[in-house]
Design an enzyme around this catalytic site. Sequence first.
Site, mmCIF file in Angstrom:
data_model
loop_
_atom_site.group_PDB
_atom_site.id
_atom_site.type_symbol
_atom_site.label_atom_id
_atom_site.label_comp_id
_atom_site.label_asym_id
_atom_site.label_seq_id
_atom_site.Cartn_x
_atom_site.Cartn_y
_atom_site.Cartn_z
ATOM 1 N N THR A 372 0.827 -1.193 0.000
ATOM 2 C CA THR A 372 0.000 0.000 0.000
ATOM 3 C C THR A 372 0.864 1.246 0.000
ATOM 4 O O THR A 372 2.036 1.197 0.334
ATOM 5 C CB THR A 372 -0.912 -0.052 1.250
ATOM 6 O OG1 THR A 372 -1.619 -1.285 1.223
ATOM 7 C CG2 THR A 372 -1.884 1.087 1.328
ATOM 8 N N ASN A 392 -2.551 -4.433 -2.432
ATOM 9 C CA ASN A 392 -2.490 -5.362 -1.307
ATOM 10 C C ASN A 392 -1.065 -5.835 -1.076
ATOM 11 O O ASN A 392 -0.208 -5.038 -0.745
ATOM 12 C CB ASN A 392 -3.464 -6.526 -1.466
ATOM 13 C CG ASN A 392 -3.818 -7.157 -0.119
ATOM 14 O OD1 ASN A 392 -3.755 -6.506 0.924
ATOM 15 N ND2 ASN A 392 -4.190 -8.418 -0.121
ATOM 16 N N ASP A 414 -8.617 -9.965 1.263
ATOM 17 C CA ASP A 414 -9.112 -9.114 2.348
ATOM 18 C C ASP A 414 -10.516 -9.498 2.810
ATOM 19 O O ASP A 414 -11.011 -8.978 3.811
ATOM 20 C CB ASP A 414 -9.093 -7.639 1.920
ATOM 21 C CG ASP A 414 -7.733 -7.001 2.138
ATOM 22 O OD1 ASP A 414 -6.846 -7.665 2.700
ATOM 23 O OD2 ASP A 414 -7.548 -5.830 1.740
ATOM 24 N N SER A 444 -8.227 -1.624 6.003
ATOM 25 C CA SER A 444 -7.664 -0.885 7.133
ATOM 26 C C SER A 444 -7.141 0.483 6.708
ATOM 27 O O SER A 444 -6.666 1.250 7.558
ATOM 28 C CB SER A 444 -6.517 -1.686 7.763
ATOM 29 O OG SER A 444 -6.992 -2.889 8.329
ATOM 30 N N GLY A 463 0.706 -0.255 5.433
ATOM 31 C CA GLY A 463 1.079 -1.091 6.560
ATOM 32 C C GLY A 463 0.105 -2.201 6.883
ATOM 33 O O GLY A 463 0.180 -2.780 7.961
ATOM 34 N N GLY A 464 -0.860 -2.492 5.976
ATOM 35 C CA GLY A 464 -1.778 -3.594 6.232
ATOM 36 C C GLY A 464 -2.560 -3.387 7.515
ATOM 37 O O GLY A 464 -3.096 -2.308 7.785
#
Length: 562
Positions: A372, A392, A414, A444, A463-464
């Site tokens: 991301t 992703n 996701d 997120s 950062g997921g």
Amino acid sequence: MKRPWSGAVLRFAFVVALLAGLAQGPAAAQECGIASAHTLATRAGCDILKSGGNAFDAAVAVAAALAVVEPYASGIGGGGFFLLHRGADAFDVFVDARETAPAKATREFYLDDNGQPRQKASLEGPTAAGIPGMPAALAWVAGHYGKLTLARALQPAIRLAEQGFPADARYVWATGYREAMLKADVNAGRIFLDNGNAVGPGFVVKQPQLARTLRMLAAQGRQGFYRGDFARRLVEAVRAGGGLWELSDLESYRVVERPPAKFSYRGATITSAPLPSSGGLVLAQSLLILERVALATLSETDRVHYTVEAMRRGYHDRARYMGDPDFAAVPVEKLASREYAKQRAASIDPDRATPSAALAEIADAAAEGKDTTHLSVIDAEGNRVAATLSVNAPFGSGFVAGDTGVLLNNHMNDFSLAPSAANIYRLVGNEANAIEAGKRPLSSMSPTFVEDERGVLVLGTPGGARIISMVLEGILAYVDQPLFDLQRMVGAPRYHHQYLPDRIEIEPGAFSQQWIAALRAKGHALEEGRRKWGNMQAVYFDRKTGRVTSANDPRGQAGVLF
């Protein structure tokens, strides 16, 4: 409505920012009021601003340029969220360009005969790809909010794709990390690798096919991507690779404008991402819990303890309740209320960690009573943008659709493939985030504005699963610190808790043994990560000085990808 600043003041501040460049040191506006994860993308946005464009035009230019120079992080084969503020009338809007599930995608397709997730099907190859939202978003933001044409805003990205750019440390790392996956697709390997191998520093990455696609998008707009011959070519390539797309999936794709999540914390107004991003709700829950605690009077480790416990509860509700609001009935009003925060805060023991396994029982009783990138922009008219974009995992699905140059995302991962089954970021979910045709997976990504009497902060990060905790820590650093330092905020050591797994994750070498021991004494499990995470990009307008400054996360400059 009272304007946050006068036009004259901000125009002066913006001129200062344009001239500042290298003179301001680490926390500076670079060339203009833009912060992004790549210098070439920031320059693209500056070029548009200097050509008479506004912050929205610049955001389109930066996003498109990032799609070229950070193919491991974002791209027109992916999606994202644009949080916009229009200075003329203080209008805030959230442009949702999240990917959608193809009509033929079912939960059963992604499960084996034992009902367990087939993770590879949602991570690699065309079966992993949702219907991209980025081309529609670029056209939408330019057409509805920009001053220039989409074609003008895309010019820098087209030039970068045609002429190429030198691979930096993050690109080199990403090709090494995903070398095997990229080799598996002949088109991806030819574009992103060096004769089939991970690239070295200075390797020039050229993408002539992507340049042609961007030229088509510039000339024809969103219709050129989602309908007609180009759309058919995309679908044929995906289907030939075993994917699930149909032409109707592309034809029916739409961006969605949503009201942003908005709440106050200790007098500051927080504007952030609504569902299908969990960011705004988890931030609201966490901060409203922390608002009930006198953080300024506590020791550092006690502040961390309370922050972790607030995160734990916010992520717990993320797993239980949250999903695409067009498909799931999420109790947003309740979850974002101060009364609910009061109930959640009451379950926190100031001296001991709450085991996540026990949290469901506590929460129910109270209720009754990945990779991301990010960009931030401020312009001279008070317009501002925070946009978080993604394919992703690094290089997404690793699948390039035929001769289009479009690298596809792997955002099908996701979704909750099975109840309480973890995705690549170890996030769990439930029925609200299960796969359905046309549904948007929970995210997120948390582009955010923070505004008070001191100024306006525009921030976000990749950062997921850790995105929300990083933005939370950034907000706390601004609101709860009397002497705010923008560069210190983006570079601060980071910790994270997401309910499950039940542990605090910390960056390697970032915290003292005394700090670690104090939290373990409260019953927290801690795990030190193998590498640092995040790449926060922030822009700040200081009302007192009239200056606009930006700051880039030193992790990104050091080649850290997550």
